[in-house]
Design an enzyme around this catalytic site. Structure first.
Site, PDB file in Angstrom:
ATOM      1  N   HIS A   1     -34.128 -33.804 -36.802  1.00  0.00           N
ATOM      2  CA  HIS A   1     -35.012 -34.629 -37.578  1.00  0.00           C
ATOM      3  C   HIS A   1     -36.070 -33.896 -38.476  1.00  0.00           C
ATOM      4  CE1 HIS A   1     -36.840 -38.977 -37.844  1.00  0.00           C
ATOM      5  NE2 HIS A   1     -37.127 -38.303 -38.843  1.00  0.00           N
TER       6      HIS A   1
ATOM      7  N   HIS B   1     -37.610 -33.278 -42.506  1.00  0.00           N
ATOM      8  CA  HIS B   1     -37.602 -33.380 -43.960  1.00  0.00           C
ATOM      9  C   HIS B   1     -38.045 -32.291 -44.592  1.00  0.00           C
ATOM     10  CE1 HIS B   1     -37.268 -37.935 -43.437  1.00  0.00           C
ATOM     11  NE2 HIS B   1     -37.872 -37.539 -42.336  1.00  0.00           N
TER      12      HIS B   1
ATOM     13  N   HIS C   1     -33.068 -43.596 -40.689  1.00  0.00           N
ATOM     14  CA  HIS C   1     -34.396 -44.010 -39.903  1.00  0.00           C
ATOM     15  C   HIS C   1     -34.329 -45.392 -39.524  1.00  0.00           C
ATOM     16  CE1 HIS C   1     -35.726 -40.159 -41.478  1.00  0.00           C
ATOM     17  NE2 HIS C   1     -37.122 -40.306 -41.206  1.00  0.00           N
TER      18      HIS C   1
ATOM     19  N   GLU D   1     -38.931 -47.107 -36.320  1.00  0.00           N
ATOM     20  CA  GLU D   1     -40.096 -46.280 -36.493  1.00  0.00           C
ATOM     21  C   GLU D   1     -41.266 -47.350 -36.467  1.00  0.00           C
ATOM     22  OE1 GLU D   1     -40.623 -43.856 -39.867  1.00  0.00           O
ATOM     23  OE2 GLU D   1     -42.071 -42.466 -39.092  1.00  0.00           O
TER      24      GLU D   1
ATOM     25  N   ASP E   1     -40.073 -33.682 -37.837  1.00  0.00           N
ATOM     26  CA  ASP E   1     -40.328 -34.803 -38.924  1.00  0.00           C
ATOM     27  C   ASP E   1     -40.578 -34.263 -40.082  1.00  0.00           C
ATOM     28  OD1 ASP E   1     -39.812 -37.019 -40.082  1.00  0.00           O
ATOM     29  OD2 ASP E   1     -41.425 -38.134 -38.987  1.00  0.00           O
TER      30      ASP E   1
HETATM   31  N1  ADE Z   1     -39.870 -39.336 -45.089  1.00  0.00           N
HETATM   32  C1  ADE Z   1     -40.616 -38.278 -44.347  1.00  0.00           C
HETATM   33  N2  ADE Z   1     -40.984 -38.502 -43.174  1.00  0.00           N
HETATM   34  C2  ADE Z   1     -40.655 -39.740 -42.942  1.00  0.00           C
HETATM   35  C3  ADE Z   1     -40.553 -40.658 -41.778  1.00  0.00           C
HETATM   36  N3  ADE Z   1     -41.377 -40.298 -40.750  1.00  0.00           N
HETATM   37  N4  ADE Z   1     -40.250 -41.770 -41.945  1.00  0.00           N
HETATM   38  C4  ADE Z   1     -39.704 -42.426 -42.979  1.00  0.00           C
HETATM   39  N5  ADE Z   1     -39.656 -41.507 -44.127  1.00  0.00           N
HETATM   40  C5  ADE Z   1     -40.023 -40.353 -44.269  1.00  0.00           C
HETATM   41 ZN    ZN Z   2     -38.304 -38.622 -40.716  1.00  0.00          ZN
END
Ligand code: ADE
Ligand code: ZN
Length: 316
Positions: free
Chosen positions: A14, A16, A194, A197, A275
């Protein structure tokens, strides 16, 4: 303990790529591309990294991504992240990228993809880090726009292993993307999303039942629904948990309240991930270290978490 955690072989599931853009590189790319930034220097930018929720972070994350313009920029971004992987013994990574963040600014899809993919291929050859790339749709945009992105991606079908779903969760339930996920699966792609969260457990149910995901990204709110917990445990559905992200975005007020070890002890297949490490204060090892510092994670628990990450790879 940090060195011991750092040396554990692990996978990151996970991450980005746009969230690994460190302020120093952001400034260097702005200079290279002759872009005037709204922050005076790296320190001023870093001091803006204080968020009350996901949306406040996303606003800054999309603004920062504007410095990424050329194939070389995307290569440099990805290469810098792979160097961190090497330093932290991440032997396999399955990163997300958000093509719409770039195509909506007029950057061609192939410019983004070529830069990222070339770095990942070089990372395999030169650093020995294997990968599977995940194309993530922005859920605050429409399903029609996701379909357009999917069509742009199809000439490069073999560059991906899966599609994902990210950005603003509240008000954008997984069901909004059921058809485009159906289409992706019909092309042989795997799916992740996702869910849970900031959003409620119902979004996790939808992601499982409608998007037929292999893994839940975050999923920490699953703990509010006992029937969902049982399913996640029975089916051993992995959760890609991001502890530092969760505290920076106020999903938990304090790391001592984080539920990852509680889930681990109940038999949930939880993993540790970073993340958006440039924004949240650290990469995978720093996330493990936070669990040691605040939750008293044992070495045995750390080994199980690292093993879970290797077991939960989409590409083995
Ligand atoms: N894009 C980048 N980080 C994210 C996250 N934690 N939740 C949703 N979208 C994202
Ligand atoms: Zn994320």
């Amino acid at each position: 303990m940090y060195d011991w955690l750092n040396a554990l072989p692990k996978a990151e599931l996970h991450l980005h790529l746009e969230g690994s853009l460190e302020p120093e590189l952001l400034f260097a790319l702005a200079e290279r591309n002759k872009i005037k930034l709204p922050w005076n220097d790296v320190e001023a930018l870093r001091s803006a990294y204080a968020f009350n929720n996901l949306q406040e972070f996303l606003d800054l994350y999309y603004a920062g991504a504007d410095v990424l313009r050329t194939e070389q920029d995307f290569y440099d971004l990805t290469w810098a992240y792979l160097q961190k992987c090497k330093a932290q013994n991440v032997i396999h990574t399955e990163p997300f990228f958000d093509p719409q963040t770039h195509t909506d600014r007029g950057i061609p899809f192939e410019v983004v993809l070529r830069g990222i993919k070339q770095a990942l291929v070089d990372g395999e050859k030169q650093l020995g880090i294997s990968h599977g790339l995940i194309l993530s749709f922005l859920r605050h945009l429409s399903e029609e726009e996701a379909f357009k992105t999917f069509e742009q991606a199809m000439p490069f079908r073999d560059a991906f292993i899966a599609v994902g779903l990210d950005s603003s969760e509240m008000g954008h339930p997984p069901r909004k993307f059921q058809r485009v996920f159906d289409k992706a699966r019909s092309e042989g792609l795997l799916t992740v999303a996702h869910a849970g969260e900031e959003g409620p457990p119902e979004y996790i149910w939808e992601a499982l039942d409608l998007l037929k995901i292999q893994r839940i990204d975050h999923g920490v709110r699953a703990i509010e629904d006992e029937r969902l917990m049982q399913r996640i445990i029975d089916e051993q559905i992995p959760l890609t948990v991001c502890p530092l992200s969760n505290t920076k975005l106020c999903v938990f007020d304090d790391m001592r309240q984080h539920n990852i070890l509680q889930m681990l002890e109940r038999g949930v297949k939880v993993t540790v991930n970073s993340d958006d490490p440039a924004y949240f204060g650290g990469y995978v090892t720093e996330n493990f270290a936070a669990l040691y510092d605040s939750l008293g994670m044992t070495q045995e628990q750390a080994k199980r978490l690292a093993q879970n990450s290797l077991d939960a790879r989409l590409v083995q």
